[in-house]
Design a protein around this motif. Structure first.
Motif, PDB file in Angstrom:
ATOM      1  N   VAL A 225     -10.715 -16.132  11.240  1.00 53.04           N
ATOM      2  CA  VAL A 225      -9.554 -15.283  10.972  1.00 53.04           C
ATOM      3  C   VAL A 225      -9.699 -13.989  11.759  1.00 53.04           C
ATOM      4  CG1 VAL A 225      -8.196 -14.133   9.185  1.00 53.04           C
ATOM      5  CG2 VAL A 225      -9.371 -16.271   8.671  1.00 53.04           C
ATOM      6  N   HIS A 226      -8.644 -13.592  12.440  1.00 54.44           N
ATOM      7  CA  HIS A 226      -8.686 -12.343  13.197  1.00 54.44           C
ATOM      8  C   HIS A 226      -8.943 -11.180  12.235  1.00 54.44           C
ATOM      9  CE1 HIS A 226      -7.359  -8.943  15.652  1.00 54.44           C
ATOM     10  NE2 HIS A 226      -7.542  -9.722  16.699  1.00 54.44           N
ATOM     11  N   PRO A 227      -9.854 -10.258  12.582  1.00 55.79           N
ATOM     12  CA  PRO A 227     -10.194  -9.167  11.657  1.00 55.79           C
ATOM     13  C   PRO A 227      -8.992  -8.346  11.189  1.00 55.79           C
ATOM     14  CG  PRO A 227     -11.784  -9.255  13.437  1.00 55.79           C
ATOM     15  CD  PRO A 227     -10.710 -10.227  13.787  1.00 55.79           C
ATOM     16  N   LEU A 228      -8.050  -8.061  12.086  1.00 56.74           N
ATOM     17  CA  LEU A 228      -6.869  -7.290  11.669  1.00 56.74           C
ATOM     18  C   LEU A 228      -6.049  -8.054  10.637  1.00 56.74           C
ATOM     19  CD1 LEU A 228      -5.556  -5.668  14.979  1.00 56.74           C
ATOM     20  CD2 LEU A 228      -6.514  -4.494  12.994  1.00 56.74           C
ATOM     21  N   ARG A 229      -5.969  -9.361  10.823  1.00 58.24           N
ATOM     22  CA  ARG A 229      -5.241 -10.178   9.845  1.00 58.24           C
ATOM     23  C   ARG A 229      -5.966 -10.197   8.506  1.00 58.24           C
ATOM     24  NH1 ARG A 229      -3.358 -16.490  10.792  1.00 58.24           N
ATOM     25  NH2 ARG A 229      -1.699 -16.507   9.202  1.00 58.24           N
ATOM     26  N   ALA A 230      -7.300 -10.298   8.563  1.00 58.68           N
ATOM     27  CA  ALA A 230      -8.080 -10.290   7.328  1.00 58.68           C
ATOM     28  C   ALA A 230      -7.922  -8.966   6.589  1.00 58.68           C
ATOM     29  CB  ALA A 230      -9.556 -10.540   7.657  1.00 58.68           C
ATOM     30  N   VAL A 231      -8.001  -7.853   7.319  1.00 61.01           N
ATOM     31  CA  VAL A 231      -7.808  -6.536   6.702  1.00 61.01           C
ATOM     32  C   VAL A 231      -6.429  -6.444   6.062  1.00 61.01           C
ATOM     33  CG1 VAL A 231      -7.604  -4.073   7.158  1.00 61.01           C
ATOM     34  CG2 VAL A 231      -9.423  -5.363   8.237  1.00 61.01           C
ATOM     35  N   GLY A 232      -5.413  -6.905   6.794  1.00 59.21           N
ATOM     36  CA  GLY A 232      -4.040  -6.812   6.291  1.00 59.21           C
ATOM     37  C   GLY A 232      -3.806  -7.623   5.030  1.00 59.21           C
ATOM     38  N   ILE A 233      -4.346  -8.849   5.000  1.00 62.85           N
ATOM     39  CA  ILE A 233      -4.150  -9.697   3.812  1.00 62.85           C
ATOM     40  C   ILE A 233      -4.883  -9.117   2.610  1.00 62.85           C
ATOM     41  CG2 ILE A 233      -4.552 -11.986   2.832  1.00 62.85           C
ATOM     42  CD1 ILE A 233      -4.179 -13.147   5.619  1.00 62.85           C
ATOM     43  N   GLU A 234      -6.122  -8.656   2.827  1.00 62.85           N
ATOM     44  CA  GLU A 234      -6.840  -8.021   1.723  1.00 62.85           C
ATOM     45  C   GLU A 234      -6.117  -6.761   1.264  1.00 62.85           C
ATOM     46  OE1 GLU A 234     -10.993  -7.385   2.022  1.00 62.85           O
ATOM     47  OE2 GLU A 234     -11.439  -9.429   2.663  1.00 62.85           O
ATOM     48  N   GLY A 235      -5.542  -6.019   2.220  1.00 63.10           N
ATOM     49  CA  GLY A 235      -4.775  -4.837   1.857  1.00 63.10           C
ATOM     50  C   GLY A 235      -3.558  -5.183   1.022  1.00 63.10           C
ATOM     51  N   LEU A 236      -2.896  -6.292   1.357  1.00 66.81           N
ATOM     52  CA  LEU A 236      -1.732  -6.740   0.590  1.00 66.81           C
ATOM     53  C   LEU A 236      -2.129  -7.075  -0.841  1.00 66.81           C
ATOM     54  CD1 LEU A 236       1.192  -7.692   0.285  1.00 66.81           C
ATOM     55  CD2 LEU A 236       0.495  -9.898   1.264  1.00 66.81           C
ATOM     56  N   PHE A 237      -3.215  -7.857  -1.000  1.00 65.36           N
ATOM     57  CA  PHE A 237      -3.684  -8.194  -2.345  1.00 65.36           C
ATOM     58  C   PHE A 237      -4.034  -6.930  -3.133  1.00 65.36           C
ATOM     59  CE2 PHE A 237      -4.761 -12.642  -0.896  1.00 65.36           C
ATOM     60  CZ  PHE A 237      -3.968 -13.278  -1.834  1.00 65.36           C
ATOM     61  N   GLY A 238      -4.801  -6.046  -2.500  1.00 61.39           N
ATOM     62  CA  GLY A 238      -5.210  -4.827  -3.190  1.00 61.39           C
ATOM     63  C   GLY A 238      -4.043  -3.946  -3.564  1.00 61.39           C
ATOM     64  N   PHE A 239      -3.075  -3.816  -2.673  1.00 61.53           N
ATOM     65  CA  PHE A 239      -1.902  -2.972  -2.933  1.00 61.53           C
ATOM     66  C   PHE A 239      -1.088  -3.500  -4.107  1.00 61.53           C
ATOM     67  CE2 PHE A 239       2.636  -2.111  -2.160  1.00 61.53           C
ATOM     68  CZ  PHE A 239       2.615  -0.721  -2.226  1.00 61.53           C
ATOM     69  N   VAL A 240      -0.820  -4.798  -4.112  1.00 57.61           N
ATOM     70  CA  VAL A 240       0.017  -5.392  -5.172  1.00 57.61           C
ATOM     71  C   VAL A 240      -0.709  -5.335  -6.518  1.00 57.61           C
ATOM     72  CG1 VAL A 240       1.075  -7.523  -5.997  1.00 57.61           C
ATOM     73  CG2 VAL A 240       1.285  -6.882  -3.585  1.00 57.61           C
ATOM     74  N   ILE A 241      -1.975  -5.765  -6.542  1.00 57.91           N
ATOM     75  CA  ILE A 241      -2.697  -5.840  -7.817  1.00 57.91           C
ATOM     76  C   ILE A 241      -2.926  -4.456  -8.400  1.00 57.91           C
ATOM     77  CG2 ILE A 241      -4.874  -6.511  -8.903  1.00 57.91           C
ATOM     78  CD1 ILE A 241      -5.060  -8.781  -6.849  1.00 57.91           C
ATOM     79  N   LEU A 242      -3.382  -3.515  -7.578  1.00 58.15           N
ATOM     80  CA  LEU A 242      -3.675  -2.181  -8.099  1.00 58.15           C
ATOM     81  C   LEU A 242      -2.399  -1.442  -8.479  1.00 58.15           C
ATOM     82  CD1 LEU A 242      -6.042  -0.412  -8.794  1.00 58.15           C
ATOM     83  CD2 LEU A 242      -6.006   0.540  -6.486  1.00 58.15           C
ATOM     84  N   SER A 243      -1.299  -1.693  -7.773  1.00 53.79           N
ATOM     85  CA  SER A 243      -0.015  -1.081  -8.147  1.00 53.79           C
ATOM     86  C   SER A 243       0.414  -1.551  -9.530  1.00 53.79           C
ATOM     87  CB  SER A 243       1.059  -1.419  -7.114  1.00 53.79           C
ATOM     88  OG  SER A 243       0.767  -0.844  -5.861  1.00 53.79           O
ATOM     89  N   LEU A 244       0.229  -2.841  -9.797  1.00 51.35           N
ATOM     90  CA  LEU A 244       0.577  -3.373 -11.119  1.00 51.35           C
ATOM     91  C   LEU A 244      -0.348  -2.811 -12.200  1.00 51.35           C
ATOM     92  CD1 LEU A 244       1.286  -7.112 -10.212  1.00 51.35           C
ATOM     93  CD2 LEU A 244       2.966  -5.330 -10.732  1.00 51.35           C
ATOM     94  N   LEU A 245      -1.618  -2.595 -11.840  1.00 50.17           N
ATOM     95  CA  LEU A 245      -2.575  -2.077 -12.817  1.00 50.17           C
ATOM     96  C   LEU A 245      -2.318  -0.614 -13.172  1.00 50.17           C
ATOM     97  CD1 LEU A 245      -5.956  -3.657 -11.636  1.00 50.17           C
ATOM     98  CD2 LEU A 245      -4.614  -4.243 -13.670  1.00 50.17           C
ATOM     99  N   LEU A 246      -1.545   0.090 -12.351  1.00 52.67           N
ATOM    100  CA  LEU A 246      -1.222   1.478 -12.678  1.00 52.67           C
ATOM    101  C   LEU A 246      -0.435   1.588 -13.986  1.00 52.67           C
ATOM    102  CD1 LEU A 246      -0.184   2.995  -9.209  1.00 52.67           C
ATOM    103  CD2 LEU A 246      -2.325   3.325 -10.454  1.00 52.67           C
ATOM    104  N   VAL A 247       0.282   0.529 -14.334  1.00 52.61           N
ATOM    105  CA  VAL A 247       1.078   0.553 -15.574  1.00 52.61           C
ATOM    106  C   VAL A 247       0.172   0.587 -16.806  1.00 52.61           C
ATOM    107  CG1 VAL A 247       2.818  -0.642 -16.956  1.00 52.61           C
ATOM    108  CG2 VAL A 247       3.026  -0.579 -14.459  1.00 52.61           C
ATOM    109  N   PRO A 248      -0.763  -0.367 -16.979  1.00 54.73           N
ATOM    110  CA  PRO A 248      -1.656  -0.255 -18.160  1.00 54.73           C
ATOM    111  C   PRO A 248      -2.579   0.962 -18.085  1.00 54.73           C
ATOM    112  CG  PRO A 248      -2.350  -2.073 -16.749  1.00 54.73           C
ATOM    113  CD  PRO A 248      -1.013  -1.629 -16.258  1.00 54.73           C
ATOM    114  N   MET A 249      -2.962   1.385 -16.876  1.00 53.29           N
ATOM    115  CA  MET A 249      -3.816   2.563 -16.747  1.00 53.29           C
ATOM    116  C   MET A 249      -3.135   3.815 -17.287  1.00 53.29           C
ATOM    117  SD  MET A 249      -5.576   2.174 -12.988  1.00 53.29           S
ATOM    118  CE  MET A 249      -6.704   0.847 -12.602  1.00 53.29           C
ATOM    119  N   TYR A 250      -1.818   3.821 -17.297  1.00 50.79           N
ATOM    120  CA  TYR A 250      -1.059   4.967 -17.805  1.00 50.79           C
ATOM    121  C   TYR A 250      -1.293   5.172 -19.307  1.00 50.79           C
ATOM    122  CZ  TYR A 250       3.035   7.943 -18.703  1.00 50.79           C
ATOM    123  OH  TYR A 250       3.871   8.970 -19.084  1.00 50.79           O
TER     124      TYR A 250
END
Length: 371
Positions: free
Chosen positions: A206-231
């Motif tokens: 997997v191209h490193p930029l693609r790997a970074v981007g996909i991991e970034g997508l997972f992290g962004f979506v999951i952590l954004s959703l977790l901001l709700v219970p963290m509140y």
């Protein structure tokens, strides 16, 4: 061989954006502003929201990957290697590690200095080496074991410098100790991330930029959703917002409205992580992994010097000793002594020291190195 202008540009881009990444996050932490519901002024301590921004920067690396792919298709070249079929869910476990480790480090950055934060991240060498032996069946060279021991010694010296240093009301001694320990804990998680990436991700080319981007997508979506219970989750003394919860994103947006410069700091963090990943990957490809390691060490010096110049921390001579020991440990672990010794030997041939290696090698760093 002299560096080309493009290589100099990449080296400068990596050094500058890598430094901006840590400094902009610390700059945001130093702001004070009123929050929601007329709350009094307080520090901008929103580590999980900042981590969301960091993942957004990583996610933008997908755009860079597809731009490179389109350019390669138009020019009919092989600058982007053919990708083997893979499931994007392969990136979920390392993304979860990245999310946890990054969040811990942003929490720790609120408690300790930017230079100590950067230096203590060198602890990842210890756990990466141990996990690679335990789970990947590797054998470390004697110099790598020596590098691990030197890194441990360097961490002890840096920690001692933090204990002996003068602390203001913002960074009390107990907070500094807690922050330093959190950084070390985060490096354990980062080392697990690296092992997972090597076991499940890199074998698919997997191209490193693609790997970074996909991991970034997972992290962004999951952590954004977790901001709700963290509140709603109480955090006691670990909370930096008036409500005393784990994270209060609404309070963060209110503070941004009161102090627009926080927006500039957050944008600096988001954009710098994207450019830093691109520059770091390009430096490894165009020059060597050792060059990337040296530039990353120089980044620590830049962050330290600017933090002192801005008055964010107080100088302590033990930090110099700690940094030099950590630098020695990193150099030994990554094999920097080999080309240096080879240069002293007249029988050395340049082909024996080729270090343009992919990120699977012993000297690699995590694909999304700066969190």
């Amino acid at each position: 061989m002299a560096w080309t202008k493009y290589q100099l540009f990449l080296a400068g881009l990596m050094l500058v954006t890598g430094s901006i990444n840590t400094l902009s996050a610390k700059w945001a932490d130093n702001f004070t502003a009123k929050g929601c519901r007329g709350s009094k002024e307080h520090n901008f301590q929103h580590p999980f929201l900042q981590a969301v921004g960091m993942f957004l920067g990583e996610f933008s690396c997908l755009a860079a990957f597809y731009l490179l792919q389109c350019r390669a298709a138009r020019q009919s070249n092989t600058s982007v290697d053919p990708q083997q079929p893979f499931s994007t869910l392969l990136f979920l476990p390392p993304a979860l590690c990245d999310m946890t480790g990054t969040s811990l480090m942003y929490v720790a950055l609120n408690m300790t200095s930017a230079s100590s934060f950067q230096m203590l991240r060198g602890a990842v060498i210890i756990f990466t080496g141990l996990f690679s032996v335990a789970f990947l069946g590797r054998r470390l060279a004697p110099s790598q074991w020596l590098g691990i021991l030197a890194t441990i010694a360097g961490l002890v010296v840096v920690g001692l410098a933090d204990l002996l240093n003068q602390h203001d009301n913002q960074h009390k001694l107990s907070e500094v100790i807690t922050g330093d320990l959190l950084i070390i804990m985060a490096q354990i998680i980062v080392a697990i991330q690296m092992v997972l990436e090597e076991m499940f991700v890199y074998k698919h080319n997997v191209h490193p930029l693609r790997a970074v981007g996909i991991e970034g997508l997972f992290g962004f979506v999951i952590l954004s959703l977790l901001l709700v219970p963290m509140y709603y989750i109480p955090a006691g003394s670990f909370s930096g917002n008036p409500r005393g919860t784990l994270e209060d994103a609404l309070d963060a947006f209110c503070q941004v409205g009161q102090q627009p410069l926080i927006t500039l700091a957050l944008l600096g963090n988001i954009s710098s992580i994207a450019f830093f990943n691109f520059a770091g990957i390009s430096v490894t490809k165009e020059m060597s992994a050792t060059t990337r390691m040296v530039l990353d060490s120089l980044r620590t010096v830049v962050i330290w010097a600017l933090s002192l110049a801005l008055g964010w921390e107080v100088f302590h001579p033990l930090q110099i000793l700690g940094f030099l020991i950590l630098l020695t440990g990193t150099a030994l672990y990554n094999g920097l002594h080999h080309p240096l010794l080879a240069c002293l030997s007249r029988g050395w041939h340049p082909d024996q020291g080729d270090e343009r290696e992919r990120l699977l090698s012993d000297s690699r760093t995590p694909i999304n190195e700066d969190s």
